[in-house]
Design an enzyme around this catalytic site. Structure first.
Site, PDB file in Angstrom:
ATOM      1  N   HIS A 139     -33.917   0.531 -32.141  1.00  0.00           N
ATOM      2  CA  HIS A 139     -34.656  -0.717 -32.332  1.00  0.00           C
ATOM      3  C   HIS A 139     -36.170  -0.513 -32.320  1.00  0.00           C
ATOM      4  O   HIS A 139     -36.921  -1.312 -31.737  1.00  0.00           O
ATOM      5  CB  HIS A 139     -34.259  -1.744 -31.269  1.00  0.00           C
ATOM      6  CG  HIS A 139     -32.832  -2.188 -31.339  1.00  0.00           C
ATOM      7  ND1 HIS A 139     -32.157  -2.323 -32.535  1.00  0.00           N
ATOM      8  CD2 HIS A 139     -31.934  -2.525 -30.360  1.00  0.00           C
ATOM      9  CE1 HIS A 139     -30.921  -2.728 -32.301  1.00  0.00           C
ATOM     10  NE2 HIS A 139     -30.749  -2.850 -30.992  1.00  0.00           N
ATOM     11  N   HIS A 173     -31.169 -10.221 -32.766  1.00  0.00           N
ATOM     12  CA  HIS A 173     -30.201  -9.627 -31.846  1.00  0.00           C
ATOM     13  C   HIS A 173     -29.646 -10.680 -30.889  1.00  0.00           C
ATOM     14  O   HIS A 173     -29.551 -10.453 -29.679  1.00  0.00           O
ATOM     15  CB  HIS A 173     -30.869  -8.490 -31.067  1.00  0.00           C
ATOM     16  CG  HIS A 173     -29.928  -7.471 -30.514  1.00  0.00           C
ATOM     17  ND1 HIS A 173     -28.986  -7.781 -29.565  1.00  0.00           N
ATOM     18  CD2 HIS A 173     -29.784  -6.152 -30.765  1.00  0.00           C
ATOM     19  CE1 HIS A 173     -28.309  -6.688 -29.239  1.00  0.00           C
ATOM     20  NE2 HIS A 173     -28.774  -5.683 -29.970  1.00  0.00           N
ATOM     21  N   GLU A 216     -25.591  -8.761 -36.122  1.00  0.00           N
ATOM     22  CA  GLU A 216     -26.964  -8.442 -36.488  1.00  0.00           C
ATOM     23  C   GLU A 216     -27.038  -8.036 -37.962  1.00  0.00           C
ATOM     24  O   GLU A 216     -26.515  -7.000 -38.347  1.00  0.00           O
ATOM     25  CB  GLU A 216     -27.489  -7.299 -35.618  1.00  0.00           C
ATOM     26  CG  GLU A 216     -27.323  -7.516 -34.126  1.00  0.00           C
ATOM     27  CD  GLU A 216     -27.330  -6.196 -33.364  1.00  0.00           C
ATOM     28  OE1 GLU A 216     -28.320  -5.443 -33.503  1.00  0.00           O
ATOM     29  OE2 GLU A 216     -26.341  -5.912 -32.671  1.00  0.00           O
TER      30      GLU A 216
END
Length: 326
Positions: free
Chosen positions: A101, A171, A292
Site C-alpha cells: 500500500h 480499503h 478493493e
C-alpha cells in the site's frame, strides 16, 4: 454537512472530520487517509463499515480500515521494480521484504487537504513528493467521496511529473449484518480468473481460472473460511463503469460494487486482530470483508499484467460505486 477538527495527532497534525449525507445514507470522513470512518443507512441499525472511534488507532491497530491506499495499492514484490531502464527500491513495510500500500507512510497515513465540501460530497487532495517511499515523481492526487440516496461513490484522479506506478484503492471493510462475522455473507464476482500467490502473498505471475476452485464466485455463494486475500482479474484494461461484484448479508441487505478498475482484491478479514470499533464493538477475525478495486498487484514487475504506470502526459482516473440494495 459539517466540518470540524476532531483531534491533534502526537506529531502535531490536526485531523478534521467531514459529515455528509444524501437521502437515507450518511457518512463520516476523516482527512487522515481519506478514511470513511462510518457509513449509515436509514432503516439499518448498525454501521455498514468497520471503523474506530479513536483516530489514533488508524496509525496502528485499525490501519487501512476505510482508507485510500496508495500510491500503489496492494503489494510490490521485493520492494523494487524497473522503470524506463532504472531500478527503484521502495519501502519494504510488509514482512520486511515487500512494499504494501505504498509503504509505511503511504496515502492511508497522510493527512489529506480539504479542497471542497458539499452536503453530499467532499473532495480531498494529497501531494506525494518525488522519492516518497522510494517512488519516482511528484504525484498530485484528488479523492472525491460522495453519496447518493443509496450509494457511496469513490472517485480518484492523479497526475505526475515523472513516470511512476499508480494505483489507489478504497480499503473499506463491510459488514452488512452487523454481526461481526462475514463468513455467512454471500458473494458474487464477475471474474473468470484470479492471481495465485506465494506464501508471502506475492502473485506468482500465473493467471489462473477460477473454475473448480474455491475462488469461483461467478454464482452467488457464501464466503466461508477458505482464506481470501487475492486479486480477481476483472479485465485486462480499464473499462467503463460496470457492476463487478455483489455482496449479500443474511439479513438480505445487498451491496453491488461497480468500478472502472481492472482488478478486485477480495480480503475476508481473517487477519483482523481484536480491536475496539464503532458503538463499542470488538472486531476480530472475519469481522468485515474488503472489496478493493485496483490495478493488479505487483504489476510493475509483471509485463503480462495490465500496465500500472502513470506518465506525465496521462491522467489516472478511477471510479468505484458501492450501491446498497434493500
Amino acid at each position: 454537512m459539517s466540518v470540524r477538527t476532531v483531534c491533534t495527532l502526537p506529531d502535531g497534525r490536526d485531523i478534521e472530520t467531514i459529515e455528509i449525507e444524501a437521502g437515507g445514507l450518511s457518512a463520516r470522513v476523516l482527512t487522515l487517509g481519506a478514511i470513511v470512518q462510518d457509513l449509515r443507512l436509514d432503516g439499518v441499525d448498525h454501521p455498514l463499515v468497520l471503523g474506530s472511534p479513536c483516530v489514533e488507532d488508524y496509525l496502528g491497530p485499525t490501519r487501512y480500515f476505510g482508507a485510500i491506499a496508495g500510491r500503489f495499492a496492494n503489494r510490490i514484490g521485493g520492494g523494487r521494480f524497473h522503470l524506463d531502464g532504472k531500478e527503484y527500491s521502495t519501502d519494504r513495510n510488509f514482512i520486511g521484504r515487500h512494499t504494501l500500500h505504498g509503504g509505511h507512510d503511504g496515502a492511508a497515513l497522510q493527512n489529506w487537504r480539504i479542497a471542497s465540501v458539499a452536503p453530499d460530497k467532499v473532495s480531498l487532495r494529497l501531494h506525494l513528493p518525488d522519492g516518497h517511499m522510494g517512488f519516482p515523481g511528484n504525484l498530485h492526487v484528488q479523492a472525491d467521496i460522495g453519496l447518493t440516496v443509496d450509494s457511496l461513490i469513490i472517485g480518484i484522479t492523479a497526475e505526475t511529473d515523472a513516470a511512476t506506478p499508480c494505483s489507489f484503492a478504497h480499503h473499506g471493510y463491510f459488514d452488512l449484518d452487523g454481526g461481526g462475522d462475514i463468513r455467512k455473507h454471500s458473494l458474487m464476482i464477475h471474474a473468470e480468473t484470479y492471481l495465485p500467490t506465494d506464501d508471502e502473498l506475492i502473485p506468482t505471475g500465473r493467471i489462473a481460472p477460477v473454475a473448480e476452485t474455491p475462488f469461483d464466485f461467478r454464482d452467488l455463494r457464501r464466503i466461508g473460511s477458505a482464506g481470501y486475500d487475492h486479486n480477481f482479474c476483472l479485465s485486462d484494461r480499464q473499462q467503463p463503469l460496470r457492476p463487478v461484484a455483489l455482496l449479500v448479508g443474511e439479513s438480505g441487505l445487498g451491496m453491488q460494487v461497480e468500478t472502472t478498475a481492472c482488478g478486485l482484491q477480495l480480503y475476508d478479514g481473517a487477519g483482523i486482530k481484536s480491536v475496539a470499533g464503532l458503538e463499542g464493538r470488538i472486531y476480530g477475525p472475519w469481522a468485515g470483508v474488503a472489496l478493493e478495486t485496483q490495478h493488479w498487484p505487483d504489476a510493475p514487475n509483471r509485463p503480462g499484467f495490465p500496465p500500472a504506470i502513470l506518465r506525465p502526459e496521462d491522467r489516472y482516473s478511477e471510479t468505484t460505486i458501492y450501491r446498497f440494495i434493500q
